[in-house]
Design a protein around this motif. Structure first.
Motif, short mmCIF file in Angstrom:
data_model
loop_
_atom_site.label_atom_id
_atom_site.label_comp_id
_atom_site.label_asym_id
_atom_site.label_seq_id
_atom_site.Cartn_x
_atom_site.Cartn_y
_atom_site.Cartn_z
N TYR A 249 0.81 -1.21 0.00
CA TYR A 249 0.00 0.00 0.00
C TYR A 249 0.85 1.27 0.00
N ARG A 250 2.15 1.11 -0.11
CA ARG A 250 3.09 2.23 -0.17
C ARG A 250 3.02 3.12 1.07
N ARG A 251 2.75 2.49 2.21
CA ARG A 251 2.74 3.23 3.48
C ARG A 251 4.10 3.21 4.14
N ARG A 252 4.91 2.23 3.82
CA ARG A 252 6.25 2.15 4.41
C ARG A 252 7.18 1.55 3.37
N SER A 253 8.34 2.15 3.20
CA SER A 253 9.31 1.63 2.25
C SER A 253 9.87 0.29 2.73
N VAL A 254 10.12 -0.59 1.79
CA VAL A 254 10.74 -1.87 2.13
C VAL A 254 12.04 -1.64 2.88
N ASP A 255 12.74 -0.56 2.57
CA ASP A 255 14.02 -0.29 3.22
C ASP A 255 13.87 0.04 4.70
N ASP A 256 12.66 0.42 5.10
CA ASP A 256 12.41 0.79 6.50
C ASP A 256 11.71 -0.31 7.28
N THR A 257 11.69 -1.51 6.74
CA THR A 257 10.99 -2.63 7.37
C THR A 257 11.94 -3.79 7.58
N GLY A 258 11.41 -4.87 8.14
CA GLY A 258 12.18 -6.09 8.27
C GLY A 258 12.00 -7.03 7.09
N ILE A 259 11.57 -6.49 5.95
CA ILE A 259 11.34 -7.32 4.77
C ILE A 259 12.66 -7.62 4.06
N GLU A 260 12.83 -8.87 3.73
CA GLU A 260 13.99 -9.31 2.96
C GLU A 260 13.59 -9.40 1.48
N VAL A 261 14.40 -8.78 0.62
CA VAL A 261 14.12 -8.79 -0.82
C VAL A 261 15.14 -9.68 -1.51
N LEU A 262 14.64 -10.67 -2.24
CA LEU A 262 15.49 -11.64 -2.93
C LEU A 262 15.18 -11.59 -4.42
N GLY A 263 16.20 -11.33 -5.24
CA GLY A 263 15.97 -11.31 -6.68
C GLY A 263 15.97 -9.90 -7.23
N ASP A 264 15.25 -9.70 -8.32
CA ASP A 264 15.26 -8.45 -9.07
C ASP A 264 14.29 -7.44 -8.45
N ARG A 265 14.79 -6.60 -7.58
CA ARG A 265 13.92 -5.65 -6.88
C ARG A 265 13.25 -4.67 -7.84
N SER A 266 13.84 -4.42 -8.98
CA SER A 266 13.25 -3.45 -9.91
C SER A 266 11.86 -3.87 -10.36
N VAL A 267 11.57 -5.17 -10.36
CA VAL A 267 10.24 -5.65 -10.73
C VAL A 267 9.22 -5.18 -9.70
N PHE A 268 9.57 -5.28 -8.43
CA PHE A 268 8.67 -4.82 -7.37
C PHE A 268 8.55 -3.30 -7.37
N ASP A 269 9.65 -2.60 -7.53
CA ASP A 269 9.61 -1.15 -7.53
C ASP A 269 8.75 -0.62 -8.68
N ALA A 270 8.83 -1.26 -9.85
CA ALA A 270 8.00 -0.85 -10.98
C ALA A 270 6.52 -1.06 -10.68
N TRP A 271 6.21 -2.17 -9.98
CA TRP A 271 4.81 -2.41 -9.60
C TRP A 271 4.32 -1.32 -8.64
N LEU A 272 5.12 -0.96 -7.66
CA LEU A 272 4.71 0.08 -6.71
C LEU A 272 4.47 1.42 -7.40
N ASP A 273 5.32 1.76 -8.38
CA ASP A 273 5.13 3.02 -9.10
C ASP A 273 3.84 3.00 -9.91
N TYR A 274 3.43 1.81 -10.32
CA TYR A 274 2.24 1.66 -11.19
C TYR A 274 0.95 1.63 -10.38
N ALA A 275 0.92 0.87 -9.30
CA ALA A 275 -0.34 0.54 -8.60
C ALA A 275 -0.60 1.52 -7.46
#
Length: 278
Positions: A249-275
């Motif tokens: 919901y774009r309320r908190r950046s992944v960088d500010d959470t305990g979320i681990e990102v594995l793989g091509d983060r640009s795919v997720f970032d593009a989705w956030l910019d879109y949705a």
């Protein structure tokens, strides 16, 4: 009927996992949690995740939405009712915190009374393909979940969502994003979002036994397809369920959470910019 069983309604694109009474109860509970976050806070403070609003304006938005939805359901509206035509929807006349608090309670209680009286299958206008009162019970519960996050982040309050509710809130967001109307609205922002191999796996690491809180966002077509599943993807996000919800919901950046990102983060970032419905 258990909390995770859905009411016996025809399947549709916005079908929820909880029953009608659970949504009604959670709408009341989430309003109480919102009130707790606002209590003692500086209501003139700007909300970082909704920077056009102060905390007081955020509260008025939520309470106004409750009254509007309640009016739609109570009148069995067959067409849009302007929020401006709903008595009391603009907020209390008194700007005091006590008046705002009482107004929030009254609006939620009125909405839930209308929803309970109608039942989930009563025909009611909505802006979605689901024209039933049950749509509004679910939508208002989750509207309050997300705006409570806005209030909590602005006020420095704790933010915890019951796991079944958080998972269903994430489900609803994906269902809304998958609607053809959303694809049409966001078409000009779709470059680089969809294409071969573009998939996202969300994995809640703290979901209780019996709650399968994993999702695949399939962006390989021309609009979102999604399912609860454990599958390999171009990018995987692993972390607490509430944090995944806030990230989507774009309320908190992944960088500010305990979320681990594995793989091509640009795919997720593009989705956030879109949705985004903002």
């Amino acid at each position: 009927m258990t909390a995770q069983e859905s009411h016996a309604t025809p399947p549709g694109p916005l079908q929820g996992a909880l029953d009608h009474e659970r949504y009604c109860a959670e709408l009341l509970a989430e309003t109480e949690r919102l009130r707790a976050a606002l209590r003692g806070a500086d209501l003139t403070a700007i909300v970082p995740t909704c920077p056009d609003w102060t905390l007081a304006e955020l509260a008025r938005h939520v309470g106004g939405a409750h009254r509007w939805a309640g009016e739609l359901v109570a009148t069995r509206a067959t067409d849009l009712i302007s929020p401006a035509d709903v008595p009391g929807a603009a907020g209390p006349d008194d700007d005091s915190p006590e008046a705002l608090d009482a107004w929030l309670v009254e609006g939620a209680e009125r909405a839930v009374a209308a929803l309970r009286e109608a039942g989930p299958d009563a025909a009611v206008w909505s802006w979605s393909p689901d024209h039933r009162a049950g749509f509004w019970a679910r939508r208002m519960a989750h509207e309050t979940v997300i705006h409570r996050a806005d209030a909590a982040l602005a006020a420095g309050a704790d933010y915890v969502v019951p796991p079944e509710l958080a998972a269903d809130c994430l489900d609803e967001w994906l269902q809304l994003c998958a609607l053809p109307e959303a694809a049409g609205r966001w078409a000009e922002h779709a470059d680089g979002v969809f294409g071969p191999g573009r998939t996202i796996h969300l994995h809640a690491t703290d979901s209780p036994t019996g709650l399968h809180a994993e999702w695949i966002l399939d962006l390989t077509g021309d609009r979102l397809a999604h399912r609860r599943a454990h599958e390999k993807a171009a990018v995987a996000l692993r972390g607490p369920l509430t944090e995944l919800l806030l990230a989507l919901y774009r309320r908190r950046s992944v960088d500010d959470t305990g979320i681990e990102v594995l793989g091509d983060r640009s795919v997720f970032d593009a989705w956030l910019d879109y949705a985004s419905f903002s």
